[in-house]
Enzyme design. Sequence first.
Site, mmCIF file in Angstrom:
data_model
loop_
_atom_site.group_PDB
_atom_site.id
_atom_site.type_symbol
_atom_site.label_atom_id
_atom_site.label_comp_id
_atom_site.label_asym_id
_atom_site.label_seq_id
_atom_site.Cartn_x
_atom_site.Cartn_y
_atom_site.Cartn_z
ATOM 1 N N ALA A 152 0.820 -1.230 -0.072
ATOM 2 C CA ALA A 152 0.165 -0.025 -0.092
ATOM 3 C C ALA A 152 0.956 1.288 -0.051
ATOM 4 C CB ALA A 152 -0.791 -0.041 1.306
ATOM 5 N N LYS A 188 -4.121 4.874 4.448
ATOM 6 C CA LYS A 188 -3.449 3.828 3.910
ATOM 7 C C LYS A 188 -4.318 3.150 2.734
ATOM 8 C CE LYS A 188 -0.554 -0.429 5.137
ATOM 9 N NZ LYS A 188 -0.213 -0.910 6.234
ATOM 10 N N ASP A 220 6.962 -7.678 11.593
ATOM 11 C CA ASP A 220 7.538 -6.858 10.610
ATOM 12 C C ASP A 220 8.092 -5.694 11.176
ATOM 13 O OD1 ASP A 220 8.327 -6.301 8.117
ATOM 14 O OD2 ASP A 220 6.519 -5.500 7.273
#
Length: 593
Positions: free
Chosen positions: A224, A241, A377
Amino acid sequence: MFRLSHIVSSTRSRNALTRLSGSSIPPSARLIHAPARSQLRFISTSKVALKIAPKVVPKVAGPISSQVGSKTVNKHSKLYRYVVRPVVVSLCVGGTIYLIDSYAYSSLLTRSVRALYILLWIAYAYGTNKEDNPEELHEVASESLLQLLIANKGLYIKIGQAIANQGNIFPLAYQKRFAQLYDDAPVDSWARVDAVLRNSLGSNYESEVFESISHEPVASASIAQVHKAVLKDSKETVAVKVQHDYIQKQVIVDLWVYRFTSKVYEKVFDIPLSYFTKYISDQEIKETDFIHEMGNADKLTEIIKNDPTMKNVNVYIPKNYGKYTTKQVLVTEWIDGISLTDKDRLLDAGFDLTLIMQQYLNVFGKQMFKYGLVHSDPHPGNLLSRFDSKGKQQLVILDHGLYVTLPESFCVEYCNLWRYLFSFNRKGIEDIAKNWGINSYEMFSTLVSLRPMSVDPRDSAELRDKTSFHSLFRDFLGDKTKFPLPFLFLTRTMRIIQNLNQSFGSPVNRINLLTKESVDALLINKNSKLNFSDRFELFTIRVNLFFSNVIFLFIRFRQIIMGDRYGGKGVGLEDYIEIYMQNTAKTLGLDWA
């Protein structure tokens, strides 16, 4: 049926021609009219007519040029039939398929064919290679794979970044190339972003939802990109986003290609890849659902809020606006801060890198050992530092799409594993390894703590002769059905944490801080079932942590004296650990960058 009148009619026509010319038809004229005469005889469709009046074709030798022309025409006719026409049809059909694939299906077919071709070629090249040190093949294969990931974008970039994070188990050629994937994020045009927003928020979103929205992205990633906006109702500044429009069309097929090639590699290299790739694929699909991402962020926010030990850590997660969030659009609070990727800006703005790493390790240590909900992440681009309303330094965590949930039994085992690693309890480590279906005690220890494993020098030559990447991996795992799959993402998270600490100049003792978090979690976990002996061992670990920190402070003081406070000269604790890891890898015949 054939009638006599047909012949009579033909005869009358011939006589009429004779009268017009005033003489009988000469031989040459007869030849000219012979086709006409024969054609007149075939007016009837009866088969009987064919027998009574067969077609007469005169055998007259024409000029040589006529014969050559006839052969040329035949040659051109065959060329058109067998070459030109098939090529034109193929180009038209192929071009049509390509255009439909490009504009209607976001190049799904093109990308899949490209991926299968390159990935299968790499499998074939390695499978048939007979060289002991195929450095040239590593160079060619890694470059081909890198170009494939860049060209295909989307989840391919995500998979490449995962390889970059675990790069040290790959040949050096891969490690050098794949780091650049963090800099190659695609950017969509506003027209494509607008189409996604209209589909998610309604055709009048610019006037009904937002007071204003920037048409230029402030950031972009593999899945994104983010645009800055102001909400119409509350006038709050938000981050919007927006998922790349091709992700939803491509994700299923991309992951199918990923799983298929994993099965091929499994056969070629005799390692159980497909068992792991299915789990990884499932997590990646979840990451493309922004409602799921919002849920992860809200859960972690609530857990941190209710943890009294986190009150003074000052970690913040931006709030989400569920009213405007869909599978492809996520609206969150806008945060002004500095990314942890920019060390120089952080220093210029007066941020304390040591405090940043302490906050980072504190919150992620608790996620792994205590909460059982792990942001998987946590690379520097997903972390910001800012000064809050009270002027205190605060760590902000972004991008909550990729999370793993750990069973409580696993959390207890993982805490015990760190406890055994710190106290060099070989039996304890081997027991957990056995429970997880792992054969290699030494490699297992290294993967967990990212510090060197001990290899007997007498065995190093034998290991170097026998070990390759796939044989080492195959021997590492004994029973894949026992292996806890979330551990794959924990090792990835650990590697990211280690890299950031090293890039900041090793301002904290990573191993000590994580060991402390594991001990604290064990002491409060009701399922840990600690006896007196266990509690005494944990007490001795705390004492050892104190002396270990004294040694670390000595190394840190020496590092600062040498002018390497913020890293770069290679004399920090993580640098020394990295050197030992390189030496250990060399004893196994592996590369470690």
